[in-house]
Design a protein around this motif. Sequence first.
Motif, PDB file in Angstrom:
ATOM      1  N   VAL A 214       0.852  -1.194   0.000  1.00 51.08           N
ATOM      2  CA  VAL A 214       0.000   0.000   0.000  1.00 51.08           C
ATOM      3  C   VAL A 214       0.884   1.239   0.000  1.00 51.08           C
ATOM      4  N   HIS A 215       0.575   2.179  -0.890  1.00 47.54           N
ATOM      5  CA  HIS A 215       1.392   3.377  -1.035  1.00 47.54           C
ATOM      6  C   HIS A 215       0.593   4.625  -0.647  1.00 47.54           C
ATOM      7  N   ASP A 216       1.297   5.677  -0.328  1.00 49.54           N
ATOM      8  CA  ASP A 216       0.633   6.948  -0.045  1.00 49.54           C
ATOM      9  C   ASP A 216      -0.308   7.316  -1.190  1.00 49.54           C
ATOM     10  N   GLY A 217      -1.485   7.782  -0.846  1.00 49.96           N
ATOM     11  CA  GLY A 217      -2.441   8.217  -1.856  1.00 49.96           C
ATOM     12  C   GLY A 217      -3.315   7.118  -2.432  1.00 49.96           C
ATOM     13  N   GLY A 237       1.081   4.499   9.114  1.00 54.83           N
ATOM     14  CA  GLY A 237       2.221   5.314   8.693  1.00 54.83           C
ATOM     15  C   GLY A 237       2.083   5.871   7.281  1.00 54.83           C
ATOM     16  N   LYS A 238       0.970   5.571   6.624  1.00 55.42           N
ATOM     17  CA  LYS A 238       0.751   6.063   5.264  1.00 55.42           C
ATOM     18  C   LYS A 238       0.142   7.463   5.299  1.00 55.42           C
ATOM     19  N   ASN A 239       0.057   8.073   4.128  1.00 52.92           N
ATOM     20  CA  ASN A 239      -0.497   9.429   4.015  1.00 52.92           C
ATOM     21  C   ASN A 239      -1.576   9.483   2.948  1.00 52.92           C
ATOM     22  N   ASP A 240      -2.614  10.223   3.248  1.00 49.36           N
ATOM     23  CA  ASP A 240      -3.676  10.540   2.272  1.00 49.36           C
ATOM     24  C   ASP A 240      -4.277   9.306   1.612  1.00 49.36           C
ATOM     25  N   LEU A 241      -4.517   8.266   2.415  1.00 48.55           N
ATOM     26  CA  LEU A 241      -5.231   7.111   1.891  1.00 48.55           C
ATOM     27  C   LEU A 241      -6.697   7.470   1.670  1.00 48.55           C
ATOM     28  N   GLY A 242      -7.360   6.709   0.818  1.00 47.76           N
ATOM     29  CA  GLY A 242      -8.803   6.812   0.653  1.00 47.76           C
ATOM     30  C   GLY A 242      -9.445   5.507   1.084  1.00 47.76           C
ATOM     31  N   ILE A 243     -10.705   5.559   1.512  1.00 45.95           N
ATOM     32  CA  ILE A 243     -11.461   4.364   1.870  1.00 45.95           C
ATOM     33  C   ILE A 243     -12.674   4.284   0.957  1.00 45.95           C
ATOM     34  N   ASP A 244     -12.727   3.240   0.150  1.00 51.34           N
ATOM     35  CA  ASP A 244     -13.873   2.975  -0.715  1.00 51.34           C
ATOM     36  C   ASP A 244     -14.125   1.480  -0.595  1.00 51.34           C
ATOM     37  N   ALA A 245     -15.272   1.081  -0.038  1.00 52.86           N
ATOM     38  CA  ALA A 245     -15.420  -0.316   0.352  1.00 52.86           C
ATOM     39  C   ALA A 245     -16.873  -0.757   0.329  1.00 52.86           C
ATOM     40  N   GLU A 246     -17.044  -2.045   0.464  1.00 51.46           N
ATOM     41  CA  GLU A 246     -18.358  -2.637   0.692  1.00 51.46           C
ATOM     42  C   GLU A 246     -18.786  -2.372   2.131  1.00 51.46           C
ATOM     43  N   ILE A 247     -17.851  -2.588   3.056  1.00 55.01           N
ATOM     44  CA  ILE A 247     -18.095  -2.502   4.493  1.00 55.01           C
ATOM     45  C   ILE A 247     -16.947  -1.733   5.141  1.00 55.01           C
ATOM     46  N   GLU A 254     -10.764   3.868  12.085  1.00 51.85           N
ATOM     47  CA  GLU A 254      -9.646   4.450  12.836  1.00 51.85           C
ATOM     48  C   GLU A 254      -8.705   5.221  11.916  1.00 51.85           C
ATOM     49  N   LEU A 255      -8.510   4.734  10.689  1.00 45.13           N
ATOM     50  CA  LEU A 255      -7.655   5.473   9.754  1.00 45.13           C
ATOM     51  C   LEU A 255      -8.249   6.839   9.437  1.00 45.13           C
ATOM     52  N   VAL A 256      -9.566   6.923   9.369  1.00 40.02           N
ATOM     53  CA  VAL A 256     -10.210   8.219   9.163  1.00 40.02           C
ATOM     54  C   VAL A 256     -10.013   9.095  10.394  1.00 40.02           C
ATOM     55  N   LYS A 257     -10.214   8.537  11.577  1.00 35.54           N
ATOM     56  CA  LYS A 257     -10.047   9.292  12.821  1.00 35.54           C
ATOM     57  C   LYS A 257      -8.643   9.862  12.959  1.00 35.54           C
ATOM     58  N   LEU A 258      -7.652   9.073  12.574  1.00 32.12           N
ATOM     59  CA  LEU A 258      -6.253   9.474  12.743  1.00 32.12           C
ATOM     60  C   LEU A 258      -5.789  10.468  11.677  1.00 32.12           C
ATOM     61  N   GLY A 259      -6.629  10.717  10.693  1.00 27.66           N
ATOM     62  CA  GLY A 259      -6.226  11.616   9.611  1.00 27.66           C
ATOM     63  C   GLY A 259      -5.347  10.957   8.579  1.00 27.66           C
ATOM     64  N   VAL A 260      -5.224   9.625   8.654  1.00 28.54           N
ATOM     65  CA  VAL A 260      -4.445   8.888   7.660  1.00 28.54           C
ATOM     66  C   VAL A 260      -5.254   8.754   6.372  1.00 28.54           C
ATOM     67  N   ALA A 261      -6.535   8.435   6.537  1.00 26.42           N
ATOM     68  CA  ALA A 261      -7.426   8.297   5.377  1.00 26.42           C
ATOM     69  C   ALA A 261      -8.151   9.626   5.164  1.00 26.42           C
ATOM     70  N   THR A 262      -7.520  10.508   4.430  1.00 26.00           N
ATOM     71  CA  THR A 262      -8.126  11.812   4.130  1.00 26.00           C
ATOM     72  C   THR A 262      -9.022  11.766   2.902  1.00 26.00           C
ATOM     73  N   GLY A 263      -8.811  10.738   2.080  1.00 31.29           N
ATOM     74  CA  GLY A 263      -9.584  10.632   0.846  1.00 31.29           C
ATOM     75  C   GLY A 263      -9.220  11.676  -0.198  1.00 31.29           C
ATOM     76  N   LYS A 264      -8.054  12.278  -0.049  1.00 34.67           N
ATOM     77  CA  LYS A 264      -7.652  13.388  -0.926  1.00 34.67           C
ATOM     78  C   LYS A 264      -7.626  12.981  -2.395  1.00 34.67           C
ATOM     79  N   TYR A 265      -7.200  11.762  -2.672  1.00 38.82           N
ATOM     80  CA  TYR A 265      -7.036  11.342  -4.070  1.00 38.82           C
ATOM     81  C   TYR A 265      -8.090  10.327  -4.511  1.00 38.82           C
ATOM     82  N   LYS A 266      -9.182  10.205  -3.788  1.00 37.89           N
ATOM     83  CA  LYS A 266     -10.224   9.245  -4.157  1.00 37.89           C
ATOM     84  C   LYS A 266     -10.854   9.597  -5.501  1.00 37.89           C
ATOM     85  N   THR A 267     -11.211   8.566  -6.240  1.00 36.37           N
ATOM     86  CA  THR A 267     -11.893   8.766  -7.517  1.00 36.37           C
ATOM     87  C   THR A 267     -13.346   9.166  -7.310  1.00 36.37           C
ATOM     88  N   PHE A 268     -14.032   8.513  -6.369  1.00 41.58           N
ATOM     89  CA  PHE A 268     -15.427   8.807  -6.066  1.00 41.58           C
ATOM     90  C   PHE A 268     -15.538   9.386  -4.654  1.00 41.58           C
TER      91      PHE A 268
END
Length: 445
Positions: A214-217, A237-247, A254-268
């Motif tokens: 898994v890479h940044d973004g 330890g990653k940066n600007d992950l996005g979360i797009d999932a079934e569940i 927790e990744l959203v809470k920690l500011g790791v999953a900012t969704g900055k580069y998400k397609t949707f």
Amino acid sequence: MNWRERYRSKLCTPEEAVARIPNYASVRMPMGPVPLTLVRALAQREDTLRGIRLFQGSSRQPIPFLEEPERWQGKVEFVADFVSAILRPAIEQRWADFLVTDYSVGSRSQHFDRTDIWHPDVFLAVVSEPDSDGLVSFGYTLWHSRQFLQNARLRIAEVAPDVLRTFGDNAVPLDAFDWIVEARDYLAPPPPPELSPERIEVTEVVGAYVSTLVHDGDTVQIGTGTLSSCMGLYLTGKNDLGIDAEILVATAVELVKLGVATGKYKTFHPGVATASFIVPGSDFAFCHLNPRIALYDIEWCNSLPRIAQIQNLVAINQASMIDLTGQVASESIGAVMYTGPGGQLVWSMGALYAPGGRSVIVLPSTARHGTVSRIVATLPEGTLVTVPRTFVDYVVTEHGIVNLQGKTQRERAKALIEIAHPRFRDELTDYANRTFWPRRRIFGP
């Protein structure tokens, strides 16, 4: 005016509500939460019930029709489309049936000469108390609920306190229901079981391996297996992950809470973690009316054409076993359903099609306290294939990472044996030599 006064004309007792359910009706409930008050009231009609078919998946609370299932034969047939621990005994003993479907194509059942599961006679659902606009939430699950509310002939709401509200499409008018009852028996869903010390050790090693993929973004989808659902812990330890999932599993929240999953580069829906269900045990207080968390219909979440457009998608899911050709089994033990396919196939396929995408299958190398290998020569008789070998990409155990794409049968067998537990490598090698090579022995353990 409080909501009870506002909806007085539709408010009734649970007994009055379920009295309107005719015999031989198909009854749908949302994925996950059980409208206990209505279900228990329906069970009180035991002497007069005939031919009811009750559909639900991943039930989180006890259901009377499954506690003594032999009593209900001919009266209520329970049908699951995903098997939780509460449902498993009834499935194993053949008292309940399993609906074979893919959540992303459920609505297609209404067309041509297919069996229409899209227009139930009755829809029963737990919902929140209405807000000032008269809107209610389905709580931690949306799934097909909006569609069943629209399509059912009879719609009954069970209004409960402290039900989670989310952004997205998880709001409907309480007026859309025909009848409304107040919950008497609302139970919070139980938390997920804790991991054993040996499973924690395996999880830490697998998590470390997965983190290298898994890479940044990147945008990540994390599946609900006991191992895969923990993988978010190893992505902090990653940066600007996005979360797009079934569940949304707890570690994704927790990744959203920690500011790791900012969704900055998400397609949707950039900036928002999207799914159709939030796993109980997640931080519901954080998710409640949080604009960074949104639930959408499962057919949108699991649409294969949509998933294939997600830039830099990493889909992380769990197998129960994998054979030496790369066939992944995740849903049954032999022919008996243990969980269900969920969205594992469409996410594994979609990640391969997605620009910059990767699919990752994780599994411990052994089961039953190390006595059984999960990497097997052949799948046991009757075992269902969840992901065909052609769509399996990365496979990770505590013994390493391999990638199966572009490999021949021989190369796949050799690669998978390398990440099997050392205790089972000799017998797997012997099978591979006899099956995939013309001579007795080509490579060593």
